[in-house]
Design a protein around this motif. Structure first.
Motif, PDB file in Angstrom:
ATOM      1  N   CYS A   1      29.073  44.089  33.416  1.00 46.37           N
ATOM      2  CA  CYS A   1      29.892  42.905  33.169  1.00 46.37           C
ATOM      3  C   CYS A   1      29.159  41.891  32.301  1.00 46.37           C
ATOM      4  CB  CYS A   1      30.337  42.265  34.481  1.00 46.37           C
ATOM      5  SG  CYS A   1      28.979  41.836  35.610  1.00 46.37           S
ATOM      6  N   ALA A   2      28.271  42.384  31.429  1.00 48.23           N
ATOM      7  CA  ALA A   2      27.596  41.479  30.500  1.00 48.23           C
ATOM      8  C   ALA A   2      28.573  40.938  29.464  1.00 48.23           C
ATOM      9  CB  ALA A   2      26.436  42.191  29.807  1.00 48.23           C
ATOM     10  N   THR A   3      29.592  41.731  29.139  1.00 49.64           N
ATOM     11  CA  THR A   3      30.618  41.289  28.194  1.00 49.64           C
ATOM     12  C   THR A   3      31.548  40.298  28.883  1.00 49.64           C
ATOM     13  OG1 THR A   3      30.537  43.441  27.088  1.00 49.64           O
ATOM     14  CG2 THR A   3      32.462  42.055  26.666  1.00 49.64           C
ATOM     15  N   PRO A   4      31.817  39.142  28.274  1.00 54.27           N
ATOM     16  CA  PRO A   4      32.722  38.153  28.898  1.00 54.27           C
ATOM     17  C   PRO A   4      34.092  38.744  29.193  1.00 54.27           C
ATOM     18  CG  PRO A   4      31.567  37.184  27.030  1.00 54.27           C
ATOM     19  CD  PRO A   4      31.259  38.650  26.995  1.00 54.27           C
ATOM     20  N   GLY A   5      34.641  38.389  30.341  1.00 52.86           N
ATOM     21  CA  GLY A   5      35.964  38.860  30.723  1.00 52.86           C
ATOM     22  C   GLY A   5      35.974  40.130  31.538  1.00 52.86           C
ATOM     23  N   LYS A   6      34.800  40.780  31.722  1.00 49.17           N
ATOM     24  CA  LYS A   6      34.736  41.999  32.510  1.00 49.17           C
ATOM     25  C   LYS A   6      34.398  41.685  33.960  1.00 49.17           C
ATOM     26  CE  LYS A   6      35.565  44.710  29.047  1.00 49.17           C
ATOM     27  NZ  LYS A   6      36.868  45.411  28.969  1.00 49.17           N
ATOM     28  N   MET A   7      35.007  42.440  34.873  1.00 43.51           N
ATOM     29  CA  MET A   7      34.706  42.281  36.286  1.00 43.51           C
ATOM     30  C   MET A   7      33.476  43.110  36.633  1.00 43.51           C
ATOM     31  SD  MET A   7      36.988  43.216  39.662  1.00 43.51           S
ATOM     32  CE  MET A   7      38.050  41.776  39.532  1.00 43.51           C
ATOM     33  N   CYS A   8      32.576  42.532  37.382  1.00 48.10           N
ATOM     34  CA  CYS A   8      31.369  43.244  37.792  1.00 48.10           C
ATOM     35  C   CYS A   8      31.720  44.338  38.808  1.00 48.10           C
ATOM     36  CB  CYS A   8      30.357  42.290  38.397  1.00 48.10           C
ATOM     37  SG  CYS A   8      29.681  41.089  37.235  1.00 48.10           S
ATOM     38  N   MET A   9      31.021  45.443  38.704  1.00 44.44           N
ATOM     39  CA  MET A   9      31.258  46.534  39.643  1.00 44.44           C
ATOM     40  C   MET A   9      31.003  46.097  41.077  1.00 44.44           C
ATOM     41  SD  MET A   9      29.724  49.907  37.731  1.00 44.44           S
ATOM     42  CE  MET A   9      30.123  50.891  39.167  1.00 44.44           C
ATOM     43  N   SER A  10      30.037  45.213  41.283  1.00 43.11           N
ATOM     44  CA  SER A  10      29.756  44.733  42.632  1.00 43.11           C
ATOM     45  C   SER A  10      30.953  43.972  43.200  1.00 43.11           C
ATOM     46  CB  SER A  10      28.516  43.830  42.619  1.00 43.11           C
ATOM     47  OG  SER A  10      28.690  42.740  41.721  1.00 43.11           O
TER      48      SER A  10
ATOM     49  N   ILE B   1      35.810  44.168  46.761  1.00 49.01           N
ATOM     50  CA  ILE B   1      37.265  44.191  46.972  1.00 49.01           C
ATOM     51  C   ILE B   1      37.673  45.459  47.711  1.00 49.01           C
ATOM     52  CG2 ILE B   1      39.502  44.334  45.807  1.00 49.01           C
ATOM     53  CD1 ILE B   1      38.362  42.527  43.630  1.00 49.01           C
ATOM     54  N   ASP B   2      37.093  46.606  47.280  1.00 49.71           N
ATOM     55  CA  ASP B   2      37.406  47.873  47.944  1.00 49.71           C
ATOM     56  C   ASP B   2      36.938  47.866  49.393  1.00 49.71           C
ATOM     57  OD1 ASP B   2      38.528  48.808  45.627  1.00 49.71           O
ATOM     58  OD2 ASP B   2      36.749  49.907  44.971  1.00 49.71           O
ATOM     59  N   MET B   3      35.763  47.298  49.633  1.00 53.08           N
ATOM     60  CA  MET B   3      35.231  47.246  50.989  1.00 53.08           C
ATOM     61  C   MET B   3      36.127  46.418  51.908  1.00 53.08           C
ATOM     62  SD  MET B   3      31.475  45.925  52.258  1.00 53.08           S
ATOM     63  CE  MET B   3      31.901  44.206  51.857  1.00 53.08           C
ATOM     64  N   MET B   4      36.773  45.395  51.345  1.00 57.15           N
ATOM     65  CA  MET B   4      37.644  44.530  52.139  1.00 57.15           C
ATOM     66  C   MET B   4      39.055  45.088  52.278  1.00 57.15           C
ATOM     67  SD  MET B   4      35.535  42.254  53.020  1.00 57.15           S
ATOM     68  CE  MET B   4      36.658  41.112  53.823  1.00 57.15           C
ATOM     69  N   GLY B   5      39.284  46.305  51.766  1.00 58.56           N
ATOM     70  CA  GLY B   5      40.582  46.946  51.941  1.00 58.56           C
ATOM     71  C   GLY B   5      41.441  46.956  50.699  1.00 58.56           C
ATOM     72  N   GLY B   6      40.925  46.506  49.566  1.00 53.46           N
ATOM     73  CA  GLY B   6      41.702  46.518  48.332  1.00 53.46           C
ATOM     74  C   GLY B   6      42.413  45.205  48.084  1.00 53.46           C
ATOM     75  N   GLY B   7      42.850  45.018  46.851  1.00 51.27           N
ATOM     76  CA  GLY B   7      43.484  43.759  46.472  1.00 51.27           C
ATOM     77  C   GLY B   7      44.994  43.802  46.425  1.00 51.27           C
ATOM     78  N   GLY B   8      45.596  44.956  46.772  1.00 53.13           N
ATOM     79  CA  GLY B   8      47.056  45.045  46.745  1.00 53.13           C
ATOM     80  C   GLY B   8      47.597  45.063  45.319  1.00 53.13           C
ATOM     81  N   LYS B   9      48.898  44.780  45.199  1.00 56.14           N
ATOM     82  CA  LYS B   9      49.541  44.814  43.887  1.00 56.14           C
ATOM     83  C   LYS B   9      48.954  43.766  42.939  1.00 56.14           C
ATOM     84  CE  LYS B   9      53.972  46.561  45.608  1.00 56.14           C
ATOM     85  NZ  LYS B   9      55.432  46.298  45.695  1.00 56.14           N
ATOM     86  N   GLU B  10      48.455  42.694  43.499  1.00 54.56           N
ATOM     87  CA  GLU B  10      47.912  41.642  42.649  1.00 54.56           C
ATOM     88  C   GLU B  10      46.683  42.103  41.872  1.00 54.56           C
ATOM     89  OE1 GLU B  10      48.556  41.424  45.825  1.00 54.56           O
ATOM     90  OE2 GLU B  10      50.266  40.022  45.952  1.00 54.56           O
ATOM     91  N   SER B  11      46.046  43.181  42.331  1.00 55.46           N
ATOM     92  CA  SER B  11      44.832  43.643  41.663  1.00 55.46           C
ATOM     93  C   SER B  11      45.125  44.363  40.357  1.00 55.46           C
ATOM     94  CB  SER B  11      44.040  44.571  42.590  1.00 55.46           C
ATOM     95  OG  SER B  11      44.789  45.745  42.879  1.00 55.46           O
ATOM     96  N   ALA B  12      46.404  44.565  40.029  1.00 55.36           N
ATOM     97  CA  ALA B  12      46.745  45.242  38.769  1.00 55.36           C
ATOM     98  C   ALA B  12      46.223  44.477  37.566  1.00 55.36           C
ATOM     99  CB  ALA B  12      48.254  45.424  38.670  1.00 55.36           C
TER     100      ALA B  12
END
Length: 391
Positions: A286-295, A300-311
């Motif tokens: 995620c060094a490039t601006p606008g990218k989500m870090c894998m961590s 998010i996955d550990m907490m059960g996912g983000g649902g439809k909003e994660s699209a």
């Protein structure tokens, strides 16, 4: 006998020529304790295997000579079929060697685990309790090496230094392409992979300048992906750090994104300061601006996912086409992925008409399936694949 004597003379003439081959024996004469232990492992394994190979080769020649057709004095026993003593020797010797090799491999695998912190500086000295290891964060770029010294706040490109007899804690990753970090005089090679961190603990025991390079093919500039590793006294290392700080520039996010772009034969660069958290951003893609870090995505996955909003996170997670917006194609990429013609006129195996891709919608004669279901199954709407699968 005349032929054997002539062969011996020819072989004796070839021996001096072997010394002119210019082989680099650094692996067998290293300067770091880990590499020394690995060398010893090579020697022990080779000697154990030669205990079988040499007698077998000798006996093969002996039997061929002793039982040659012209030797009428040799014992001829066509009815011989079994010898218990011979069977014991034939099976017990290799079994003992296999057990010895297995024991050596088991012990060495755990003792030389690259993730295992050092407990000794060499065969005669343990690591003092008050020793502070030197941490170096390694990033394999296309096609150069970036080294962060987080405890010192500096960074370098294609030059690495460490004080003698000080444990080094390497943290290794890659920006895009799988690579391999290797300093033969120091320790064995360790893979560098994007989005992952590998580790290596090592120590250099002698002063000198040693070669480091990429040991894994990674594209056009692979053969020039080399650097120098300097083993220095503590005073010499302090001077080197001072030179980096006095001659270097600042390594911030913008400077890194320019450095990250593919280039060959990159000169040595010094950075007097490095942006805090930059290595972690590279590691998490995620060094490039606008990218989500894998961590963040893993959380998010550990907490059960983000649902439809994660699209909406989909574009933030497309890491493999980060230069597409600049009009850059992956090095070596060709038609049909980019439209760039192949560098050779030779047709790829298993293709027709030069390997041209079928037109959109024209899949007649092609057996398409997703790898998890049978080819004949109907997969529904026929929507195109996600964008990240087409890049």
């Amino acid at each position: 006998m005349q032929k054997l004597a002539r062969f011996s003379r020819l072989f004796s003439l070839l021996l001096p020529m072997l010394s002119l081959a210019g082989c680099n024996m650094v692996v067998m004469s290293p300067s770091g304790d880990i590499a020394n232990q690995q060398r010893d492992l090579i020697i022990v394994s080779t000697v154990l295997m030669l205990l079988i190979i040499v007698p077998v080769l000798f006996l093969t020649l002996l039997f061929a000579w002793r039982y040659r057709r012209s030797n009428t004095t040799a014992t001829y026993d066509p009815d011989w079929h079994h010898s218990t003593r011979l069977e014991i020797v034939i099976w017990s010797a290799p079994l003992a060697i296999i057990i010895a090799l297995g024991a050596v491999t088991w012990i060495s695998t755990h003792k030389l685990d690259p993730y295992r912190p050092l407990d000794r500086l060499d065969a005669e000295r343990t690591v003092p309790a008050d020793t502070n290891p030197l941490t170096v964060e390694v990033v394999a770029l296309d096609w150069k090496w970036l080294f962060f010294y987080p405890d010192l706040g500096i960074a370098t490109v294609n030059e690495l230094a460490a004080p003698v007899d000080v444990p080094i804690n390497f943290k290794i990753t890659s920006s895009s392409m799988m690579n391999s970090f290797y300093i033969p005089a120091l320790a064995g090679q360790i893979y560098a992979m994007p989005g992952m961190q590998t580790r290596l603990h090592a120590v250099i025991n002698k002063e000198g300048v040693f070669d480091g390079f990429s040991a894994n093919y990674s594209g056009d500039g692979f053969s020039h992906m080399r650097f120098k590793f300097h083993g220095l006294t503590q005073q010499g290392f302090d001077k080197w750090v001072g030179r980096v700080k006095s001659q270097g520039t600042a390594l911030n996010r913008d400077a890194y994104l320019k450095l990250e772009k593919p280039s060959e034969k990159e000169p040595v660069r010094y950075y007097a300061s490095a942006e805090t958290g930059l290595y972690d951003a590279i590691l998490n893609l995620c060094a490039t601006p606008g990218k989500m870090c894998m961590s963040e995505m893993m959380h998010i996955d550990m907490m059960g996912g983000g649902g439809k909003e994660s699209a909406e996170n989909r574009q933030k997670l497309e890491y493999d086409n980060r230069h597409a917006g600049d009009g850059e194609a992956a090095p070596g990429a060709t038609f049909p992925a980019t439209g760039t013609p192949a560098r050779s006129d030779e047709k790829p195996n298993g293709t027709e008409d030069g390997g041209a891709a079928p037109a959109d919608g024209d899949m007649n004669g092609m057996d398409m399936h997703d790898g998890h279901s049978m080819p004949s199954m109907d997969h529904g709407s026929g929507d195109p694949a996600p964008a990240q699968l087409n890049n």
